[in-house]
Design a protein around this motif. Structure first.
Motif: not given
Length: 181
Positions: A15-22, A27-48
């Motif tokens: 969801i984070a990856v596809l949302g970031g790419l969308a 949407l041509h929203a570069r900042r939102l894209s970066v935020v969403l793509l950076l959310a993906a690795p945070l999920l690893d922390v949640v899992l750990l």
């Protein structure tokens, strides 16, 4: 509980990856894209954290806890590559980017050997996480399932190595090229 968190993290990753790419391409929203793509690795922390908390609260380690360590290792080692893979296809489909290229010959062989390096990194990270969880539990009877994951790590690395060797001996040919040509 841990299996549910693993599944939720995997779904969240995509969801984070596809949302970031969308956000980037539609949407041509570069900042939102970066935020969403950076959310993906945070999920690893949640899992750990969820895995460690579950074990620390008295749970006996199970296959799911070992799977969490494997997921973390592969997510760290292959996550960037998966995002790039999706980015190329998304850019082609929605932004007029070049079509994805399927490597053949020496390029494919190099990619296979690069995957050996990524898999070595993944199993190393998973092994360190497993050792950390074993130390965290600090009760051998409750962490036996985690120790049982190490042969699986060796098997995964061995299969990846075998694949790379086979691709070196028999490189992938471009479409339409006969085997004897």
């Amino acid at each position: 509980m841990v299996l549910t968190v693993i599944i939720a993290c995997e779904i969240g990753f995509w969801i984070a990856v596809l949302g970031g790419l969308a956000a980037r391409y539609l949407l041509h929203a570069r900042r939102l894209s970066v935020v969403l793509l950076l959310a993906a690795p945070l999920l690893d922390v949640v899992l750990l954290v969820a895995t460690a908390v579950d074990l620390r609260s008295g749970a006996t380690a199970s296959l799911e806890h070992g799977l969490a360590a494997l997921y973390l290792g592969f997510s760290v080692a292959y996550g960037h590559r998966l995002v790039h893979w999706a980015d190329v296809r998304f850019a082609h489909r929605f932004a007029g980017g070049p079509a994805p290229v399927k490597p053949t010959g020496a390029a494919y062989t190099r990619a296979c050997w690069a995957d050996v390096g990524r898999t070595l990194l993944a199993v190393s990270i998973a092994g360190v996480v497993l050792l950390g969880l074993i130390a965290w539990v600090d009760v051998p009877e409750r962490s036996e399932a985690l120790r049982a994951e190490f042969p699986l790590l060796a098997l995964i690395l061995g299969l990846e190595l075998l694949w790379a060797v086979s691709c070196t001996v028999w490189p992938r040919r471009p479409a339409g090229v006969a085997a004897g040509a």
